[in-house]
Write an enzyme that holds these catalytic residues in place. Structure first.
Site, PDB file in Angstrom:
ATOM      1  N   ASN A   1       6.353   7.726  -2.193  1.00 41.76           N
ATOM      2  CA  ASN A   1       7.452   6.922  -2.746  1.00 41.76           C
ATOM      3  C   ASN A   1       8.652   7.792  -3.079  1.00 41.76           C
ATOM      4  O   ASN A   1       8.537   8.979  -3.375  1.00 41.76           O
ATOM      5  CB  ASN A   1       6.998   6.159  -4.001  1.00 41.76           C
ATOM      6  CG  ASN A   1       7.878   4.947  -4.266  1.00 41.76           C
ATOM      7  OD1 ASN A   1       8.160   4.175  -3.355  1.00 41.76           O
ATOM      8  ND2 ASN A   1       8.347   4.791  -5.495  1.00 41.76           N
TER       9      ASN A   1
ATOM     10  N   GLY B   1       5.775  -3.897  -5.833  1.00 41.39           N
ATOM     11  CA  GLY B   1       4.777  -4.958  -5.985  1.00 41.39           C
ATOM     12  C   GLY B   1       3.848  -5.100  -4.785  1.00 41.39           C
ATOM     13  O   GLY B   1       2.627  -5.234  -4.948  1.00 41.39           O
ATOM     14  N   ALA B   2       4.417  -5.055  -3.581  1.00 40.96           N
ATOM     15  CA  ALA B   2       3.583  -5.235  -2.379  1.00 40.96           C
ATOM     16  C   ALA B   2       2.627  -4.056  -2.221  1.00 40.96           C
ATOM     17  O   ALA B   2       1.434  -4.232  -1.954  1.00 40.96           O
ATOM     18  CB  ALA B   2       4.470  -5.376  -1.142  1.00 40.96           C
TER      19      ALA B   2
ATOM     20  N   ASP C   1      -1.511 -11.487  -2.362  1.00 39.62           N
ATOM     21  CA  ASP C   1      -0.739 -10.614  -1.459  1.00 39.62           C
ATOM     22  C   ASP C   1      -1.643  -9.550  -0.824  1.00 39.62           C
ATOM     23  O   ASP C   1      -1.660  -9.373   0.395  1.00 39.62           O
ATOM     24  CB  ASP C   1       0.387  -9.901  -2.229  1.00 39.62           C
ATOM     25  CG  ASP C   1       1.594 -10.794  -2.456  1.00 39.62           C
ATOM     26  OD1 ASP C   1       1.779 -11.768  -1.702  1.00 39.62           O
ATOM     27  OD2 ASP C   1       2.361 -10.512  -3.399  1.00 39.62           O
TER      28      ASP C   1
ATOM     29  N   LYS D   1       6.362 -12.780 -11.274  1.00 34.52           N
ATOM     30  CA  LYS D   1       4.977 -12.370 -11.002  1.00 34.52           C
ATOM     31  C   LYS D   1       4.277 -11.711 -12.198  1.00 34.52           C
ATOM     32  O   LYS D   1       3.067 -11.821 -12.341  1.00 34.52           O
ATOM     33  CB  LYS D   1       4.926 -11.428  -9.795  1.00 34.52           C
ATOM     34  CG  LYS D   1       5.173 -12.125  -8.477  1.00 34.52           C
ATOM     35  CD  LYS D   1       4.974 -11.174  -7.308  1.00 34.52           C
ATOM     36  CE  LYS D   1       5.210 -11.882  -5.991  1.00 34.52           C
ATOM     37  NZ  LYS D   1       4.928 -11.041  -4.823  1.00 34.52           N
TER      38      LYS D   1
ATOM     39  N   GLY E   1       5.764   3.380  -0.226  1.00 31.79           N
ATOM     40  CA  GLY E   1       6.243   2.444  -1.245  1.00 31.79           C
ATOM     41  C   GLY E   1       5.275   2.343  -2.405  1.00 31.79           C
ATOM     42  O   GLY E   1       4.078   2.675  -2.281  1.00 31.79           O
TER      43      GLY E   1
END
Ligand code: NDP
Length: 283
Positions: free
Chosen positions: A155, A134-135, A108, A72, A131
Site C-alpha cells: 500500500n 475496504g475492498a 465483498d 459500511k 491496496g
C-alpha cells in the site's frame, strides 16, 4: 417464503451511487428470473439520517439490504448481530433480517473468493494484495479465513497497510506482512495470486497500476476488483505474460449471488446476473 408473511418482499441499497446502480439492475433481473415478485430499491441516505433509515427499514419490514459508501462502518452500531467476517473486517455491506433482528454480513470478500474458486483454490496459496482500503480488507480477511498461507499487503500509505497487516496476523490468523508501495512494485517470485484491490482503473481504462509487470509469471493468477471497465491495464499486462486473469465483474456478480441467497433462501441464476451487469455497463 415462510418468513415473508409479515414482511415486504423488498431489499434495499443505501448509500451512493443513487439513481439506479448495476447491483439493482442485476438483482431485479435475478428476482424476475427466479419468479420472485420482489423489489430492490436504491435509496440515498445522508450519514446524519442513517439511524432513522434503519428504523424505517425495520418499520417497513424490509428483508434486508446492501450498504455502501459511506455507511459500511457506521451502520454496525444499529445492528443486532454480526457475522464472523463482518466483525473481523469492521464493515458491513449486507444486512439480513431474521425475525426482529438485523444481522450484518460482508459479502465483498466472499464474492471475491467465490469468483476466485472458479479458476483456483485459495488453500495453501501465497497472495499479494495491492491496496489496504475496504475492498482489500474484505478480500484479505476472507482469504485468511479460506486458508491461504501468507498475504503481502502493498500500500501507498503505510498506516492503512500496517493496520490491515496487524488485523490479519492477530485476528484472522494468517501470516501477513506489509510492503511500502513506491515506484513500480516488483511482485515476489513465490507469489501464487496477485490482486489489485485499489481504485486504480475505476472509470479509466488508461490508468496503470505502478508495477514491474515483468515480475508477473505465467503460473500466477491475477485478479482485479475493478468492474468498470473490467479490462484494466493491470489485467491486460498480466494476460500478455500468460497469467490466468479474473475481472471485477465476477466479484460483483458473486456478492450479489450470496446476498440474494441470504435474503430469499433461493439460489439465483448467476449467468442471468452477469448478463444483466454486462448489459447495464454496455459491455
Ligand atoms: P478505498 O478508498 O477504501 O481504498 C482505496 C485503496 O486504493 C487504498 O488502498 C488506496 O491507497 C489505493 N489507491 C488509490 N489510488 C491509488 C494510487 N494512485 N496509487 C496507489 N494506491 C492507490 O476504496 P475501496 O477499497 O472501497 O474500493 C477500491 C475499489 O474496489 C473501488 O474501485 C471499488 O469500485 C472496487 N470494488 C469492487 C467490488 C466488486 O464487487 N468488484 C466491490 C467493492 C469495491 P492509500 O491507502 O494509500 O490511499
Amino acid at each position: 417464503m415462510s418468513n415473508s408473511d409479515s414482511l415486504q418482499d423488498m431489499v434495499t441499497c443505501m448509500g451512493q451511487p443513487v439513481a439506479g446502480n448495476p447491483t439493482q439492475f442485476m438483482i431485479e433481473r435475478a428476482f424476475a428470473a427466479a419468479g420472485l415478485d420482489w423489489r430492490y430499491l436504491t435509496l440515498e441516505v445522508p450519514p446524519e439520517n442513517l439511524e432513522d433509515a434503519l428504523r424505517g427499514l425495520r418499520a417497513m419490514g424490509f428483508k434486508g439490504g446492501n450498504f455502501t459508501i459511506p455507511h459500511k462502518v457506521a451502520v454496525i452500531q444499529y445492528l443486532d448481530e454480526l457475522s464472523e467476517a463482518a466483525e473481523l473486517m469492521g464493515a458491513v455491506n449486507c444486512i439480513n433480517r431474521v425475525g426482529d433482528k438485523l444481522i450484518g454480513e460482508n459479502t465483498d470478500g466472499k464474492g471475491f473468493v467465490q469468483s476466485l474458486r472458479g479458476i483456483t483454490s485459495p488453500e495453501g496459496k501465497r497472495v499479494t494484495i495491492l491496496g489496504a482500503g475496504g475492498a482489500a480488507r474484505a478480500i484479505a480477511v476472507e482469504l485468511g479465513l479460506s486458508g491461504v498461507t501468507g498475504i503481502t499487503i502493498v500500500n501507498r500509505s503505510p498506516e492503512r497497510g500496517e493496520e490491515l497487516v496487524t488485523l490479519l496476523n492477530e485476528r484472522a490468523k494468517v501470516a501477513a506482512k506489509f510492503a511500502q508501495w513506491e515506484g513500480d512494485y516488483a511482485i515476489e517470485e513465490a507469489t501464487d495470486i496477485v490482486i489489485n484491490a485499489t481504485s486504480i482503473g475505476l472509470g479509466d481504462a488508461d490508468a496503470r497500476a505502478p508495477l514491474d509487470y515483468n515480475t508477473l509469471t505465467s503460473e500466477m493468477v491475477v485478479a482485479d476488483v475493478i468492474f468498470n471497465p473490467p479490462q484494466t491495464i493491470f489485467l491486460t499486462e498480466a494476460g500478455k505474460r500468460g497469467c490466468k486473469t479474473l475481472d471485477g465483474l465476477g466479484m460483483l456478480v458473486n456478492q450479489g449471488v450470496i446476498g440474494f441467497k441470504i435474503w430469499t433462501g433461493v439460489d439465483p441464476d448467476a449467468t442471468v446476473m452477469r448478463e444483466a451487469l454486462e448489459e447495464y455497463l454496455e459491455l
